[in-house]
Design a protein around this motif. Structure first.
Motif, PDB file in Angstrom:
ATOM      1  N   TYR A 116      57.030  12.813  48.518  1.00 38.26           N
ATOM      2  CA  TYR A 116      57.487  11.679  48.283  1.00 38.26           C
ATOM      3  C   TYR A 116      56.934  10.640  49.015  1.00 38.26           C
ATOM      4  O   TYR A 116      56.973   9.355  48.734  1.00 38.26           O
ATOM      5  CB  TYR A 116      59.086  11.592  48.717  1.00 38.26           C
ATOM      6  CG  TYR A 116      59.792  12.649  47.517  1.00 38.26           C
ATOM      7  CD1 TYR A 116      59.279  13.139  46.283  1.00 38.26           C
ATOM      8  CD2 TYR A 116      61.300  12.774  47.915  1.00 38.26           C
ATOM      9  CE1 TYR A 116      60.138  13.774  45.580  1.00 38.26           C
ATOM     10  CE2 TYR A 116      61.913  13.797  46.832  1.00 38.26           C
ATOM     11  CZ  TYR A 116      61.357  14.141  45.854  1.00 38.26           C
ATOM     12  OH  TYR A 116      62.027  14.833  44.739  1.00 38.26           O
ATOM     13  N   TYR A 117      56.328  11.044  50.229  1.00 39.52           N
ATOM     14  CA  TYR A 117      55.845   9.969  51.277  1.00 39.52           C
ATOM     15  C   TYR A 117      54.506  10.022  51.369  1.00 39.52           C
ATOM     16  O   TYR A 117      53.800   9.391  52.308  1.00 39.52           O
ATOM     17  CB  TYR A 117      56.515  10.419  52.518  1.00 39.52           C
ATOM     18  CG  TYR A 117      58.014  10.309  52.802  1.00 39.52           C
ATOM     19  CD1 TYR A 117      58.672   9.091  52.745  1.00 39.52           C
ATOM     20  CD2 TYR A 117      58.793  11.388  52.526  1.00 39.52           C
ATOM     21  CE1 TYR A 117      60.150   9.015  52.780  1.00 39.52           C
ATOM     22  CE2 TYR A 117      60.152  11.566  52.317  1.00 39.52           C
ATOM     23  CZ  TYR A 117      60.727  10.182  52.651  1.00 39.52           C
ATOM     24  OH  TYR A 117      62.166  10.267  52.505  1.00 39.52           O
ATOM     25  N   GLY A 118      53.808  10.588  50.357  1.00 32.90           N
ATOM     26  CA  GLY A 118      52.167  10.665  50.504  1.00 32.90           C
ATOM     27  C   GLY A 118      51.768  11.770  51.560  1.00 32.90           C
ATOM     28  O   GLY A 118      52.602  12.597  51.929  1.00 32.90           O
ATOM     29  N   LYS A 119      50.464  11.468  51.955  1.00 28.87           N
ATOM     30  CA  LYS A 119      50.077  12.581  52.918  1.00 28.87           C
ATOM     31  C   LYS A 119      50.412  12.310  54.352  1.00 28.87           C
ATOM     32  O   LYS A 119      50.786  11.034  54.810  1.00 28.87           O
ATOM     33  CB  LYS A 119      48.566  12.733  52.661  1.00 28.87           C
ATOM     34  CG  LYS A 119      47.765  11.563  53.425  1.00 28.87           C
ATOM     35  CD  LYS A 119      46.524  12.092  53.422  1.00 28.87           C
ATOM     36  CE  LYS A 119      45.574  10.745  54.074  1.00 28.87           C
ATOM     37  NZ  LYS A 119      44.183  11.093  54.496  1.00 28.87           N
ATOM     38  N   MET A 120      50.409  13.396  55.289  1.00 27.05           N
ATOM     39  CA  MET A 120      50.753  13.153  56.705  1.00 27.05           C
ATOM     40  C   MET A 120      49.291  13.017  57.327  1.00 27.05           C
ATOM     41  O   MET A 120      48.522  14.018  57.351  1.00 27.05           O
ATOM     42  CB  MET A 120      51.663  14.121  57.158  1.00 27.05           C
ATOM     43  CG  MET A 120      51.753  14.062  58.713  1.00 27.05           C
ATOM     44  SD  MET A 120      53.177  14.879  59.390  1.00 27.05           S
ATOM     45  CE  MET A 120      54.372  13.710  58.642  1.00 27.05           C
ATOM     46  N   ASP A 121      48.922  12.067  57.795  1.00 31.33           N
ATOM     47  CA  ASP A 121      47.631  11.859  58.439  1.00 31.33           C
ATOM     48  C   ASP A 121      47.471  12.642  59.706  1.00 31.33           C
ATOM     49  O   ASP A 121      46.695  13.383  60.142  1.00 31.33           O
ATOM     50  CB  ASP A 121      47.402  10.428  59.048  1.00 31.33           C
ATOM     51  CG  ASP A 121      47.341   9.657  57.542  1.00 31.33           C
ATOM     52  OD1 ASP A 121      46.214   9.898  56.803  1.00 31.33           O
ATOM     53  OD2 ASP A 121      48.029   8.758  57.420  1.00 31.33           O
ATOM     54  N   VAL A 122      48.646  12.561  60.653  1.00 32.84           N
ATOM     55  CA  VAL A 122      48.450  13.416  62.000  1.00 32.84           C
ATOM     56  C   VAL A 122      49.923  13.645  62.415  1.00 32.84           C
ATOM     57  O   VAL A 122      50.852  12.896  62.110  1.00 32.84           O
ATOM     58  CB  VAL A 122      47.726  12.679  62.985  1.00 32.84           C
ATOM     59  CG1 VAL A 122      48.303  11.024  63.203  1.00 32.84           C
ATOM     60  CG2 VAL A 122      47.422  13.098  64.233  1.00 32.84           C
TER      61      VAL A 122
END
Length: 273
Positions: A116-122
């Motif tokens: 739902y929130y896109g990807k997690m970068d870090v």
């Protein structure tokens, strides 16, 4: 240790405008403490140079002043979920500067796994220890760290030597299957364990380790009782006692959660009459 040792500033150098960042902890316990302030200082430098710099922070619950406080004062927060508890953040949310999504705490990790929130970068994770093969002993809270460790493109570790080695064995970490494939959590007695005492991360994703010696808590004081809060406490007690008298609540009483922001529960005594 196979991982590079970084300064907080070197860790902050990796963070770029618009990134989705997952942080460890649940309320104050277990939160990262030295990298977010370094990110805030970077944001100030970027703003002074005329460049946009804001990040999106995902946590287990509220965080601490090192994270929400420092980033909001540096005007470095773009989006925040699932919860916050600091006046600086609330003021900027109400002013329209920070986008805020008040979510049920138990749902955020699953929703992130759903995409739902896109990807997690870090992910920025405070730990007691990390092995070369990616076994992590978390600190004083688990929160959403297992999901962030799994989903984040990259991970930066805060290795805090103030977390005692004896904490190993305290955690019981289980990542359940998501609906419609979720099964029951196999806890049937007080001695059962459902998961692992450690979390896991792919070592290839770990950018580096920042060593810290930060205190595990932050000072927290309750506001003095005034006439208004005393009346609130009395109303709550009268209601609970009435429920007991009318048989809607057992005489043995029920568990009541006392919230940090609700000091009347700490100062009022409910005595059946």
């Amino acid at each position: 240790m196979i991982y590079p040792i970084l300064t907080p500033e070197e860790a902050a150098d990796y963070i770029q405008n618009g990134m989705n960042i997952g942080v460890s902890g649940f309320t104050i316990p277990g939160n990262v403490k030295v990298i977010p302030p370094a990110i805030a200082k970077k944001a100030i430098r970027e703003h002074e140079a005329g460049r946009e710099f804001k990040v999106n922070i995902y946590s287990g619950a509220s965080t601490n002043d090192y994270t929400d406080g420092e980033l909001s004062r540096a005007h470095a927060l773009n989006y925040r979920t699932p919860y916050q508890s600091l006046p600086e953040v609330r003021n900027r949310i109400n002013a329209g500067e920070v986008h805020y999504n008040d979510r049920h705490l138990s749902e955020l990790a699953q929703e992130f796994r759903y995409g739902y929130y896109g990807k997690m970068d870090v992910a920025l994770i405070e730990v007691q220890s990390i092995t070369d093969d990616g076994e992590i002993v978390l600190g004083t809270a688990v929160g959403n760290s297992p999901t962030w460790l799994k989903l984040a493109d990259k991970v930066i570790i805060e290795l805090n030597d103030q977390i005692p080695e004896s904490i190993k064995g305290l955690h019981d970490i289980l990542l359940p299957l998501d609906p419609p494939y979720r099964r029951e959590i196999p806890i049937y007695s007080a001695h059962d364990r459902a998961g692992s005492i450690v979390a896991h991360v792919d070592p290839k994703k770990v950018l580096g380790v920042v060593k810290t010696s930060m205190p595990l808590g932050m000072p927290s004081k309750f506001s003095p009782v005034d006439e208004e809060t005393a009346k609130i406490g009395k109303n709550v007690c009268d209601f609970l006692v009435s429920e007991m008298k009318n048989g809607r609540m057992p005489k043995t009483f029920l568990p009541i959660q006392s919230l940090k922001k609700a000091p009347t529960f700490h100062h009022s005594k409910c005595t059946p009459r």
